[in-house]
Design an enzyme around this catalytic site. Structure first.
Site, PDB file in Angstrom:
ATOM      1  N   SER A 110       0.843  -1.187   0.000  1.00  0.00           N
ATOM      2  CA  SER A 110       0.000   0.000   0.000  1.00  0.00           C
ATOM      3  C   SER A 110       0.893   1.257   0.000  1.00  0.00           C
ATOM      4  O   SER A 110       1.746   1.397  -0.880  1.00  0.00           O
ATOM      5  CB  SER A 110      -0.952  -0.067   1.201  1.00  0.00           C
ATOM      6  OG  SER A 110      -2.030   0.817   1.054  1.00  0.00           O
ATOM      7  N   ASP A 215      -9.481  -6.333  -4.489  1.00  0.00           N
ATOM      8  CA  ASP A 215      -9.014  -5.198  -3.682  1.00  0.00           C
ATOM      9  C   ASP A 215      -9.963  -4.017  -3.877  1.00  0.00           C
ATOM     10  O   ASP A 215     -10.044  -3.458  -4.978  1.00  0.00           O
ATOM     11  CB  ASP A 215      -7.588  -4.814  -4.115  1.00  0.00           C
ATOM     12  CG  ASP A 215      -6.948  -3.773  -3.195  1.00  0.00           C
ATOM     13  OD1 ASP A 215      -7.687  -3.073  -2.471  1.00  0.00           O
ATOM     14  OD2 ASP A 215      -5.709  -3.671  -3.200  1.00  0.00           O
ATOM     15  N   HIS A 243      -7.279  -6.140  -0.223  1.00  0.00           N
ATOM     16  CA  HIS A 243      -6.151  -5.234   0.002  1.00  0.00           C
ATOM     17  C   HIS A 243      -5.108  -5.854   0.933  1.00  0.00           C
ATOM     18  O   HIS A 243      -3.913  -5.638   0.762  1.00  0.00           O
ATOM     19  CB  HIS A 243      -6.663  -3.904   0.571  1.00  0.00           C
ATOM     20  CG  HIS A 243      -5.669  -2.787   0.480  1.00  0.00           C
ATOM     21  ND1 HIS A 243      -5.132  -2.362  -0.719  1.00  0.00           N
ATOM     22  CD2 HIS A 243      -5.103  -1.997   1.445  1.00  0.00           C
ATOM     23  CE1 HIS A 243      -4.283  -1.368  -0.498  1.00  0.00           C
ATOM     24  NE2 HIS A 243      -4.253  -1.132   0.804  1.00  0.00           N
TER      25      HIS A 243
END
Length: 263
Positions: A110, A215, A243
């Site tokens: 991320s 995601d 995610h």
């Protein structure tokens, strides 16, 4: 603060780097050194438990860190100036050098993937290989809608809130998360919404991009963009991954990453 240093234990400590006491954890004794870079508001503890525990400790030395203002690298309070990812990249690289590691691989999730992309572009001589997932090099209008949709943490499930509230307390978590949303949104005002688009051609290390096809945070055009703009990179899709695919499917993820790093 450090624990015993058998190959299976996790050492914890702090290093004074760029004016801040940065928290890190270290485990394993392998020749291949790997740095784990957490996501927004993330830390070793909240973001990488299965990797610190289960990545092969004979073949890898695994280092986790809490970026400044996150987790146990507080004070300072976290802020989000336009150069926050560049600052994190410099901190991460300088921390690794302070720990005595001259060359290592990056595993970035991320926001940590954004930090990894910048680090690999700016200091290629330090980076062996890189794995990124749940990451983006720019912010689109679609991304802004996603970020604004998760701005109010009171609407999150209790399961999603719990680790962050335990780390920061309810009030600071809420305040810092809203500051993150505002911070990431500012990139939409840049040409092409760029966070680090212009740096991608400078990345020369072997790069594996992983994407969870379910995601909700990162539309599939982001990993495709990275694939097109990072020389020699490859993309691995996880059909059921969301995610947090490295936490939900940790055994599969760890196998995939170990195989790539050892090629």
């Amino acid at each position: 603060m450090a624990l015993s240093s058998t190959s299976t234990s996790v050492l914890s400590g702090k290093k004074h780097v760029n004016g801040v006491d940065l928290f890190y954890q270290l485990t394993g004794r392998g020749k291949h050194v790997v740095l784990l870079l957490p996501g927004a508001l993330g830390s070793c503890q909240t973001d990488f438990g299965p990797q610190l525990k289960s990545l092969n400790k004979e073949r890898f030395t695994v280092v986790g860190w809490d970026p400044r203002g996150y987790g146990s690298s507080r004070p300072p309070e976290r802020d989000f100036p336009p150069e926050c990812f560049e600052r994190d990249a410099k901190d991460a690289l300088d921390l690794m050098m302070a720990l005595g590691f001259a060359r290592f691989s990056l595993l970035g999730w991320s926001d940590g993937g954004i930090t990894a992309l910048i680090a690999a572009a700016k200091r290629p001589s330090l980076i062996n290989k890189m794995v990124v997932w749940g990451s983006n090099a720019y912010v689109s209008q679609q991304d802004l809608k996603i970020y604004n949709g998760i701005r109010d943490v009171s609407l999150w499930s209790a399961r999603m809130r719990k680790p962050m509230e335990e780390m920061y307390g309810v009030e600071l978590f809420t305040k810092t998360w809203e500051a993150w949303v505002d911070g990431i949104a500012q990139f939409a005002n840049r040409p092409e919404g760029s966070i680090c688009v212009e740096l991608l051609p400078q990345i020369s290390c072997p790069t594996l991009i992983i994407h969870g096809e379910k995601d909700p945070m990162v539309p599939s055009f982001h990993p495709q963009f990275l694939l097109q703009h990072i020389k020699g990179s490859r993309l691995h899709l996880m059909p059921e991954g969301k995610h947090n695919l490295h936490l939900r499917f940790d055994a599969e993820f760890n196998r995939l990453v170990e195989g790539f790093l050892e090629e």
